[in-house]
Enzyme design. Structure first.
Site, PDB file in Angstrom:
ATOM      1  N   TYR A  50       0.558  -1.254   0.236  1.00  0.00           N
ATOM      2  CA  TYR A  50       0.090   0.264  -0.023  1.00  0.00           C
ATOM      3  C   TYR A  50       0.619   1.505  -0.093  1.00  0.00           C
ATOM      4  O   TYR A  50       0.842   2.161   0.121  1.00  0.00           O
ATOM      5  CB  TYR A  50      -1.204  -0.350   0.917  1.00  0.00           C
ATOM      6  CG  TYR A  50      -1.738  -1.458   1.428  1.00  0.00           C
ATOM      7  CD1 TYR A  50      -2.357  -1.556   0.305  1.00  0.00           C
ATOM      8  CD2 TYR A  50      -1.657  -1.880   2.475  1.00  0.00           C
ATOM      9  CE1 TYR A  50      -3.784  -2.946   0.200  1.00  0.00           C
ATOM     10  CE2 TYR A  50      -2.668  -3.285   2.448  1.00  0.00           C
ATOM     11  CZ  TYR A  50      -2.848  -3.515   1.468  1.00  0.00           C
ATOM     12  OH  TYR A  50      -4.033  -4.651   1.773  1.00  0.00           O
ATOM     13  N   HIS A  53      -8.108   0.262  -6.089  1.00  0.00           N
ATOM     14  CA  HIS A  53      -7.649  -0.332  -4.973  1.00  0.00           C
ATOM     15  C   HIS A  53      -5.973  -0.017  -5.142  1.00  0.00           C
ATOM     16  O   HIS A  53      -5.990   0.504  -6.205  1.00  0.00           O
ATOM     17  CB  HIS A  53      -8.145  -1.564  -5.529  1.00  0.00           C
ATOM     18  CG  HIS A  53      -9.278  -2.577  -4.952  1.00  0.00           C
ATOM     19  ND1 HIS A  53      -9.988  -2.810  -3.382  1.00  0.00           N
ATOM     20  CD2 HIS A  53     -10.657  -2.617  -6.236  1.00  0.00           C
ATOM     21  CE1 HIS A  53     -11.000  -3.404  -3.968  1.00  0.00           C
ATOM     22  NE2 HIS A  53     -11.719  -3.190  -4.988  1.00  0.00           N
TER      23      HIS A  53
HETATM   24  O1  CA2 Z   1      -5.921  -2.769  -2.464  1.00  0.00           O
HETATM   25  C1  CA2 Z   1      -6.798  -2.250  -2.482  1.00  0.00           C
HETATM   26  O2  CA2 Z   1      -6.936  -1.288  -1.941  1.00  0.00           O
HETATM   27  C2  CA2 Z   1      -7.750  -2.924  -1.433  1.00  0.00           C
HETATM   28  O3  CA2 Z   1      -9.017  -2.670  -1.070  1.00  0.00           O
HETATM   29  C3  CA2 Z   1      -6.549  -2.787   0.397  1.00  0.00           C
HETATM   30  C4  CA2 Z   1      -7.615  -3.710   1.340  1.00  0.00           C
HETATM   31  C5  CA2 Z   1      -7.694  -5.245   0.908  1.00  0.00           C
HETATM   32  O4  CA2 Z   1      -8.187  -5.861   1.729  1.00  0.00           O
HETATM   33  C6  CA2 Z   1      -8.293  -5.299  -0.350  1.00  0.00           C
HETATM   34  O5  CA2 Z   1      -7.883  -6.788  -1.059  1.00  0.00           O
HETATM   35  C7  CA2 Z   1      -7.561  -4.616  -1.091  1.00  0.00           C
HETATM   36  C8  CA2 Z   1      -7.257  -3.260   2.952  1.00  0.00           C
HETATM   37  C9  CA2 Z   1      -6.594  -2.371   3.355  1.00  0.00           C
HETATM   38  C10 CA2 Z   1      -5.949  -2.505   4.690  1.00  0.00           C
HETATM   39  O6  CA2 Z   1      -5.474  -1.463   4.330  1.00  0.00           O
HETATM   40  C11 CA2 Z   1      -3.844  -1.513   5.605  1.00  0.00           C
HETATM   41  C12 CA2 Z   1      -3.390  -0.811   5.355  1.00  0.00           C
HETATM   42  C13 CA2 Z   1      -2.292  -0.453   6.210  1.00  0.00           C
HETATM   43  C14 CA2 Z   1      -1.628  -1.762   7.190  1.00  0.00           C
HETATM   44  C15 CA2 Z   1      -2.431  -2.814   6.742  1.00  0.00           C
HETATM   45  C16 CA2 Z   1      -3.696  -2.432   5.951  1.00  0.00           C
END
Ligand code: CA2
Length: 147
Positions: free
Chosen positions: A23, A100
């Site tokens: 991310y 995403h």
């Molecule tokens: O790629 C994306 O934007 C997602 O929507 C992000 C979600 C994930 O479950 C999708 O499959 C794809 C997760 C967001 C969680 O973000 C975090 C940020 C920092 C630490 C852990 C998770």
């Protein structure tokens, strides 16, 4: 002036804290700032909301019908599980762009299916937080062509 909303789902408030390979290293505040700056440049009135709670996201989408010309949504983990969020989006009847940050098709199988994709106008994925900027640009074009 067009009014739009960005809705971010669970754990996106933790951006930059962990999982930087997926991310990126920018935090949630940075994401809000670049989106607000782009919206200002395009003369768009932008609200941004984040929730970790499925029902709250449904309520935000329902309320959005009265106020907003379009929705940009990253439903995060709920993208892959939530019939309720899909149903709320299908009732919205105005443009919706799904974002995403990561390329969900390059990741685990359970991320390959987004339940909301079938009811949105378009999808941007795998382009990092810049995907939100692309979504704002596209929303502006869509709304301009409506008028
Ligand atoms: O790629 C994306 O934007 C997602 O929507 C992000 C979600 C994930 O479950 C999708 O499959 C794809 C997760 C967001 C969680 O973000 C975090 C940020 C920092 C630490 C852990 C998770």
């Amino acid at each position: 002036m067009s009014k739009i909303i960005i809705i971010n789902g669970p754990n996106l408030n933790l951006l930059g804290e962990r999982e930087q390979t997926q991310y990126g290293s920018n935090d949630y505040k940075y994401l809000e700032e670049i989106c607000q700056n782009r919206a200002k440049d395009l003369n768009i009135n932008l609200d941004i909301k984040q929730s970790n709670v499925e029902g709250e996201i449904v309520n935000i989408i329902q309320d959005a019908r009265k106020t907003y010309a379009g929705i940009i949504i990253n439903a995060a983990g709920y993208s892959h599980t939530s019939v309720a969020i899909r149903d709320a989006l299908s009732i919205f009847k105005k443009p919706v762009i799904e974002v995403h940050i990561s390329n969900i098709y390059k990741r685990e199988d359970f991320r390959h299916k987004s339940l909301i994709s079938g009811v949105v106008t378009g999808i941007i994925c795998g382009l990092g937080v810049n995907g939100y900027i692309l979504a704002i640009n596209s929303m502006q074009e869509i709304l301009k062509n409506e008028n």
